[in-house]
Design an enzyme around this catalytic site. Structure first.
Site, PDB file in Angstrom:
ATOM      1  N   GLU A  91       0.824  -1.207   0.000  1.00  0.00           N
ATOM      2  CA  GLU A  91       0.000   0.000   0.000  1.00  0.00           C
ATOM      3  C   GLU A  91       0.859   1.260   0.000  1.00  0.00           C
ATOM      4  OE1 GLU A  91      -3.880  -1.659   2.453  1.00  0.00           O
ATOM      5  OE2 GLU A  91      -2.501  -0.292   3.440  1.00  0.00           O
ATOM      6  N   CYS A 104       3.150   8.238   1.824  1.00  0.00           N
ATOM      7  CA  CYS A 104       3.590   7.202   2.755  1.00  0.00           C
ATOM      8  C   CYS A 104       3.883   5.948   1.937  1.00  0.00           C
ATOM      9  CB  CYS A 104       2.454   6.976   3.754  1.00  0.00           C
ATOM     10  SG  CYS A 104       2.813   5.703   4.945  1.00  0.00           S
ATOM     11  N   CYS A 111       6.235  -7.854   7.039  1.00  0.00           N
ATOM     12  CA  CYS A 111       7.313  -7.353   7.895  1.00  0.00           C
ATOM     13  C   CYS A 111       7.689  -8.455   8.880  1.00  0.00           C
ATOM     14  CB  CYS A 111       6.857  -6.113   8.663  1.00  0.00           C
ATOM     15  SG  CYS A 111       8.157  -5.420   9.709  1.00  0.00           S
ATOM     16  N   CYS A 115       5.363  -6.643  15.263  1.00  0.00           N
ATOM     17  CA  CYS A 115       4.817  -5.877  16.398  1.00  0.00           C
ATOM     18  C   CYS A 115       3.366  -6.302  16.644  1.00  0.00           C
ATOM     19  CB  CYS A 115       4.877  -4.386  16.110  1.00  0.00           C
ATOM     20  SG  CYS A 115       6.560  -3.813  15.847  1.00  0.00           S
ATOM     21  N   CYS A 118       0.384  -4.196  14.995  1.00  0.00           N
ATOM     22  CA  CYS A 118       0.509  -3.812  13.590  1.00  0.00           C
ATOM     23  C   CYS A 118      -0.021  -4.906  12.679  1.00  0.00           C
ATOM     24  CB  CYS A 118       1.972  -3.526  13.275  1.00  0.00           C
ATOM     25  SG  CYS A 118       2.285  -3.223  11.526  1.00  0.00           S
ATOM     26  N   CYS A 344      -3.472   3.913   9.348  1.00  0.00           N
ATOM     27  CA  CYS A 344      -2.339   3.471  10.158  1.00  0.00           C
ATOM     28  C   CYS A 344      -1.014   3.985   9.634  1.00  0.00           C
ATOM     29  CB  CYS A 344      -2.334   1.945  10.218  1.00  0.00           C
ATOM     30  SG  CYS A 344      -0.712   1.229  10.330  1.00  0.00           S
TER      31      CYS A 344
END
Ligand code: SAH
Ligand code: SF4
Length: 381
Positions: A91, A104, A111, A115, A118, A344
């Site tokens: 995205e 962004c 990833c 976390c 997330c 986010c």
């Protein structure tokens, strides 16, 4: 396989051209055609010699990312979903404000840091993006937006590496991409308008300071190691004292004289007044002098199965007040584009948030607060 010119910074393109027996200034010309003018093929580069124009497609290409979808929010935020192959998508989000336009950008498909709060982390890690895939997000967004908004000047004035992925775990691809963004022959962003956000990959923070010191945001989310170990698993490898030391080492070469710390507000987890006081102490007393910084509180953007909720507005405000009263400039990030789930990890605001993200999202599931327009993908050349 042809060389994707989006994979190259200017020096890389110069080397490629010199290897082809072409002069440096030809590489500069082509670089400008691609990034400044948005040329999508070599035929469009009308001031190149015909012989070069016909030779280039045999050796080089310009690979766009297929657009899976584009969503336009009622507040002007635009989100693209780009296909990066093998069932992976990333995205990119554009956030317009009065005096700037922020893009962004994603650095990885998924990833590996994982976390707890997330959604990208919950997906797991698929693969690193290539330089050309990082650059293509800016290239395609910028030139689409110019056409879309009927503008000839630069639309994207700021870039934040706050999309999907941990940029400092994809350093080899990130570095040339940052150089393209900064290059005056390309996007000409200033170092202070280009922000890398990291969950704290300490050795790579030192590398970035040496190679390409841009603005740095560090995702903190907790005032002590026990809590941070749980929320940001990378903390077990690089605990807070080491992370803050790395911030101090970064500052002398940074384009700003402070580090931005991001802190995602999670109800009952890290949002209590004692957490705020502990954070204040941590940041102000580190190595005696403290770390020059600002804190950005991010209302948690909920997603299914996270088991977490966003702190209520008064709790976020109280947390911010404790930090501000203690002398640390603290802002609450304004949520943008939440009607298209683009909220986010955006660098959107310096003003106090006036809504509660959790409540608003819950409401939205029943009845959309804004009309959401899903737009057909733009045509690919
Ligand atoms: N991996 C980098 C950059 C991408 S995440 C990093 O972690 O810094 C960008 C920002 O979005 C980070 O500060 C991250 O903590 C925040 N973020 C991630 N998930 C979130 C969520 N569900 N709600 C609010 N902020 C979130
Ligand atoms: Fe990765 Fe950043 Fe999400 Fe953590 S917050 S899982 S580092 S993208």
């Amino acid at each position: 396989m042809t060389t994707n010119l989006l994979d190259l910074d200017l020096e890389g393109l110069v080397r490629l051209f010199e290897g082809m027996g072409e002069k440096r200034f030809r590489a500069v010309q082509v670089f400008r055609w691609i990034h400044q003018k948005g040329a999508q093929d070599f035929e469009a580069m009308t001031d190149l010699a015909k012989s070069l124009r016909s030779r280039l497609p045999q050796l080089c290409s310009l690979r766009q990312l297929p657009v899976l979808s584009r969503q336009d929010s009622a507040d002007g935020t635009i989100k693209w979903l780009f296909d990066v192959g093998d069932g992976n998508a990333v995205e990119t989000v554009f956030i317009p404000e009065e005096d700037r336009g922020t893009l962004c950008i994603s650095s990885q498909a998924g990833c590996a840091v994982g976390c707890r709060f997330c959604s990208t982390g919950h997906q797991g890690f698929s693969r690193n993006l290539r330089t050309g895939e990082i650059v293509a997000q800016l290239w395609q967004a910028e030139h689409f937006l110019r056409r879309h908004l009927g503008r000839s000047d630069r639309v994207v004035t700021n870039v934040v590496m706050m999309g999907m992925g941990e940029p400092l775990q994809n350093y080899a691809a990130l570095l040339p991409a940052l150089r393209v963004m900064l290059d005056d022959h390309a996007y000409g962003l200033s170092r202070r308008r280009l922000t890398v956000s990291t969950s704290g990959v300490v050795p790579m923070m030192d590398r970035l300071a040496a190679d390409c010191p841009v603005a740095l945001a560090v995702s903190l989310h907790a005032p002590n190691d026990a809590l941070r170990d749980d929320l940001v698993p990378l903390n077990r490898k690089y605990p807070l004292q080491e992370l803050l030391d790395a911030c101090l080492r970064y500052l002398p070469s940074a384009p700003r004289d402070f580090i931005t710390f991001e802190y995602c507000m999670l109800a009952g987890v890290n949002d209590q007044p004692e957490h705020a006081r502990e954070l204040l102490q941590l940041l102000q007393r580190h190595r005696g002098t403290g770390v020059p910084c600002k804190v950005n509180l991010i209302p948690f953007n909920p997603f299914p199965d996270s088991g977490l909720t966003c702190s209520s507005r008064p709790v976020v405000q109280q947390f911010g007040r404790i930090l501000n009263d203690g002398g640390i400039v603290t802002t609450i990030r304004k949520t943008r584009g939440d009607d298209i789930d683009a909220a986010c990890g955006q660098l959107a605001g310096d003003v106090l948030d006036r809504t509660n993200a959790a409540e608003r999202l819950a409401r939205r599931r029943e009845a959309p607060a804004f009309p959401v327009r899903i737009v057909r993908p733009e045509r690919q050349a």
